[in-house]
Each structure stands twice: as C-alpha cells, then as structure tokens.
Design a protein around this motif. Sequence first.
Motif, PDB file in Angstrom:
ATOM      1  N   ASN A  12       0.804  -1.222   0.000  1.00 50.94           N
ATOM      2  CA  ASN A  12       0.000   0.000   0.000  1.00 50.94           C
ATOM      3  C   ASN A  12       0.834   1.267   0.000  1.00 50.94           C
ATOM      4  O   ASN A  12       0.428   2.272  -0.596  1.00 50.94           O
ATOM      5  CB  ASN A  12      -0.942   0.029   1.217  1.00 50.94           C
ATOM      6  CG  ASN A  12      -1.969  -1.071   1.159  1.00 50.94           C
ATOM      7  OD1 ASN A  12      -2.287  -1.570   0.093  1.00 50.94           O
ATOM      8  ND2 ASN A  12      -2.476  -1.454   2.310  1.00 50.94           N
ATOM      9  N   ASP A  13       1.985   1.261   0.678  1.00 51.24           N
ATOM     10  CA  ASP A  13       2.768   2.500   0.786  1.00 51.24           C
ATOM     11  C   ASP A  13       4.193   2.387   0.235  1.00 51.24           C
ATOM     12  O   ASP A  13       4.954   3.343   0.297  1.00 51.24           O
ATOM     13  CB  ASP A  13       2.807   2.988   2.239  1.00 51.24           C
ATOM     14  CG  ASP A  13       3.308   1.931   3.209  1.00 51.24           C
ATOM     15  OD1 ASP A  13       3.750   0.851   2.778  1.00 51.24           O
ATOM     16  OD2 ASP A  13       3.243   2.191   4.424  1.00 51.24           O
ATOM     17  N   PHE A  14       4.533   1.251  -0.349  1.00 48.20           N
ATOM     18  CA  PHE A  14       5.901   1.028  -0.812  1.00 48.20           C
ATOM     19  C   PHE A  14       6.323   2.045  -1.873  1.00 48.20           C
ATOM     20  O   PHE A  14       7.383   2.665  -1.769  1.00 48.20           O
ATOM     21  CB  PHE A  14       6.054  -0.405  -1.334  1.00 48.20           C
ATOM     22  CG  PHE A  14       7.479  -0.784  -1.627  1.00 48.20           C
ATOM     23  CD1 PHE A  14       8.393  -0.977  -0.603  1.00 48.20           C
ATOM     24  CD2 PHE A  14       7.916  -0.953  -2.929  1.00 48.20           C
ATOM     25  CE1 PHE A  14       9.708  -1.320  -0.864  1.00 48.20           C
ATOM     26  CE2 PHE A  14       9.229  -1.309  -3.203  1.00 48.20           C
ATOM     27  CZ  PHE A  14      10.124  -1.491  -2.167  1.00 48.20           C
ATOM     28  N   ASN A  15       5.492   2.251  -2.899  1.00 45.89           N
ATOM     29  CA  ASN A  15       5.848   3.204  -3.966  1.00 45.89           C
ATOM     30  C   ASN A  15       5.966   4.625  -3.440  1.00 45.89           C
ATOM     31  O   ASN A  15       6.824   5.387  -3.887  1.00 45.89           O
ATOM     32  CB  ASN A  15       4.840   3.137  -5.116  1.00 45.89           C
ATOM     33  CG  ASN A  15       5.056   1.902  -5.963  1.00 45.89           C
ATOM     34  OD1 ASN A  15       6.188   1.485  -6.184  1.00 45.89           O
ATOM     35  ND2 ASN A  15       3.974   1.302  -6.428  1.00 45.89           N
ATOM     36  N   GLU A  16       5.113   4.975  -2.489  1.00 51.97           N
ATOM     37  CA  GLU A  16       5.169   6.306  -1.899  1.00 51.97           C
ATOM     38  C   GLU A  16       6.499   6.515  -1.150  1.00 51.97           C
ATOM     39  O   GLU A  16       7.112   7.576  -1.241  1.00 51.97           O
ATOM     40  CB  GLU A  16       3.995   6.509  -0.945  1.00 51.97           C
ATOM     41  CG  GLU A  16       3.938   7.886  -0.330  1.00 51.97           C
ATOM     42  CD  GLU A  16       2.813   8.010   0.682  1.00 51.97           C
ATOM     43  OE1 GLU A  16       3.024   8.714   1.678  1.00 51.97           O
ATOM     44  OE2 GLU A  16       1.751   7.396   0.475  1.00 51.97           O
ATOM     45  N   ILE A  17       6.946   5.491  -0.438  1.00 52.10           N
ATOM     46  CA  ILE A  17       8.224   5.568   0.277  1.00 52.10           C
ATOM     47  C   ILE A  17       9.376   5.718  -0.713  1.00 52.10           C
ATOM     48  O   ILE A  17      10.275   6.531  -0.519  1.00 52.10           O
ATOM     49  CB  ILE A  17       8.414   4.334   1.183  1.00 52.10           C
ATOM     50  CG1 ILE A  17       7.429   4.391   2.349  1.00 52.10           C
ATOM     51  CG2 ILE A  17       9.852   4.250   1.703  1.00 52.10           C
ATOM     52  CD1 ILE A  17       7.302   3.104   3.135  1.00 52.10           C
ATOM     53  N   LEU A  18       9.331   4.945  -1.808  1.00 51.69           N
ATOM     54  CA  LEU A  18      10.386   5.051  -2.824  1.00 51.69           C
ATOM     55  C   LEU A  18      10.424   6.433  -3.457  1.00 51.69           C
ATOM     56  O   LEU A  18      11.497   6.990  -3.693  1.00 51.69           O
ATOM     57  CB  LEU A  18      10.190   4.004  -3.926  1.00 51.69           C
ATOM     58  CG  LEU A  18      10.453   2.547  -3.569  1.00 51.69           C
ATOM     59  CD1 LEU A  18      10.286   1.674  -4.808  1.00 51.69           C
ATOM     60  CD2 LEU A  18      11.829   2.352  -2.959  1.00 51.69           C
ATOM     61  N   SER A  19       9.249   7.016  -3.718  1.00 49.92           N
ATOM     62  CA  SER A  19       9.221   8.312  -4.393  1.00 49.92           C
ATOM     63  C   SER A  19       9.537   9.473  -3.453  1.00 49.92           C
ATOM     64  O   SER A  19       9.999  10.522  -3.905  1.00 49.92           O
ATOM     65  CB  SER A  19       7.871   8.536  -5.078  1.00 49.92           C
ATOM     66  OG  SER A  19       6.837   8.556  -4.134  1.00 49.92           O
ATOM     67  N   SER A  20       9.345   9.284  -2.151  1.00 52.76           N
ATOM     68  CA  SER A  20       9.601  10.393  -1.228  1.00 52.76           C
ATOM     69  C   SER A  20      10.988  10.344  -0.590  1.00 52.76           C
ATOM     70  O   SER A  20      11.333  11.228   0.189  1.00 52.76           O
ATOM     71  CB  SER A  20       8.514  10.451  -0.148  1.00 52.76           C
ATOM     72  OG  SER A  20       8.478   9.257   0.574  1.00 52.76           O
ATOM     73  N   ASN A  21      11.778   9.331  -0.939  1.00 53.03           N
ATOM     74  CA  ASN A  21      13.150   9.222  -0.436  1.00 53.03           C
ATOM     75  C   ASN A  21      14.091   8.949  -1.602  1.00 53.03           C
ATOM     76  O   ASN A  21      13.856   8.019  -2.378  1.00 53.03           O
ATOM     77  CB  ASN A  21      13.267   8.078   0.580  1.00 53.03           C
ATOM     78  CG  ASN A  21      12.476   8.345   1.836  1.00 53.03           C
ATOM     79  OD1 ASN A  21      12.910   9.065   2.709  1.00 53.03           O
ATOM     80  ND2 ASN A  21      11.281   7.764   1.919  1.00 53.03           N
ATOM     81  N   GLU A  22      15.141   9.746  -1.730  1.00 52.08           N
ATOM     82  CA  GLU A  22      16.097   9.574  -2.828  1.00 52.08           C
ATOM     83  C   GLU A  22      16.812   8.218  -2.743  1.00 52.08           C
ATOM     84  O   GLU A  22      16.977   7.532  -3.739  1.00 52.08           O
ATOM     85  CB  GLU A  22      17.111  10.722  -2.802  1.00 52.08           C
ATOM     86  CG  GLU A  22      18.241  10.586  -3.804  1.00 52.08           C
ATOM     87  CD  GLU A  22      17.809  10.634  -5.274  1.00 52.08           C
ATOM     88  OE1 GLU A  22      18.590  10.200  -6.128  1.00 52.08           O
ATOM     89  OE2 GLU A  22      16.689  11.096  -5.564  1.00 52.08           O
ATOM     90  N   LYS A  23      17.238   7.847  -1.527  1.00 55.00           N
ATOM     91  CA  LYS A  23      17.986   6.606  -1.333  1.00 55.00           C
ATOM     92  C   LYS A  23      17.249   5.719  -0.333  1.00 55.00           C
ATOM     93  O   LYS A  23      16.938   6.153   0.776  1.00 55.00           O
ATOM     94  CB  LYS A  23      19.401   6.908  -0.828  1.00 55.00           C
ATOM     95  CG  LYS A  23      20.230   7.704  -1.830  1.00 55.00           C
ATOM     96  CD  LYS A  23      21.669   7.859  -1.411  1.00 55.00           C
ATOM     97  CE  LYS A  23      21.834   8.910  -0.356  1.00 55.00           C
ATOM     98  NZ  LYS A  23      23.236   9.177  -0.026  1.00 55.00           N
ATOM     99  N   VAL A  24      16.991   4.474  -0.752  1.00 52.80           N
ATOM    100  CA  VAL A  24      16.220   3.549   0.074  1.00 52.80           C
ATOM    101  C   VAL A  24      16.897   2.186   0.067  1.00 52.80           C
ATOM    102  O   VAL A  24      17.302   1.696  -0.994  1.00 52.80           O
ATOM    103  CB  VAL A  24      14.771   3.391  -0.460  1.00 52.80           C
ATOM    104  CG1 VAL A  24      13.975   2.406   0.385  1.00 52.80           C
ATOM    105  CG2 VAL A  24      14.068   4.743  -0.514  1.00 52.80           C
TER     106      VAL A  24
END
Length: 106
Positions: free
Chosen positions: A9-21
């Motif tokens: 549910n929130d994985f893509n949002e985390i990737l897009s809101s953080n440069e490095k993951v």
Amino acid sequence: MAVIKATDNDFNEILSSNEKVVVKYYADWCGNCRLFSPKFKRLSDDELFANTAFVDVNAENSPEARKMAGVTNLPFFAVFKGGQLLDTVAASKEEAVRNLILKLDA
C-alpha cells in the motif's frame, strides 16, 4: 533513523519520497531474517547512512514490493535510488549489506 515498516500500500510512496532507500525483505518464519533485524537497525543508525531510508517489507504479505526487487531468497536486500532498483543481495552478513548500501553513493 527508525526502520520504516512498509506494505504494498505504501511502498511506492516511500520510494518516491526518499532519494535513497534500502529494503530488507523478510518473513516471520525466517530465522536468519530475525537474527539480522538488530544489525539492520544498527546500520540505520549509522551516521554514514543518515540520508538513506531503511525499510522492512514482509515478503509474504507484499507481493508487489517483492516483485519490484525480484526477491529470490530471504533475507533479501535491495537498494533503490530515485525510485529505481539499483542492486540487490541475498545475504545474512552485515558486511555484504553495508557494501550494497554504499553503492547508493557510488
């Protein structure tokens, strides 16, 4: 920095809101995954990785997030830069995961 628990549910949002993951894929039944958790937390607290988001994903409950990294084994680690998969490693050794995370700054 705290380790973020993520799902499909929130994985893509985390990737897009953080440069490095950096993502640790795990399963509740995986002993090596449980043993690696304190090491992952320690890496997340390392000043060297202050600008990197550390994320835990239960591979059994998040098939889409698992597919994005091509998870083949557990524990499995993936680094994303700018939302794109950069590299992966299936390992239980802290040094292997540290070397993977360092690729984000290469």
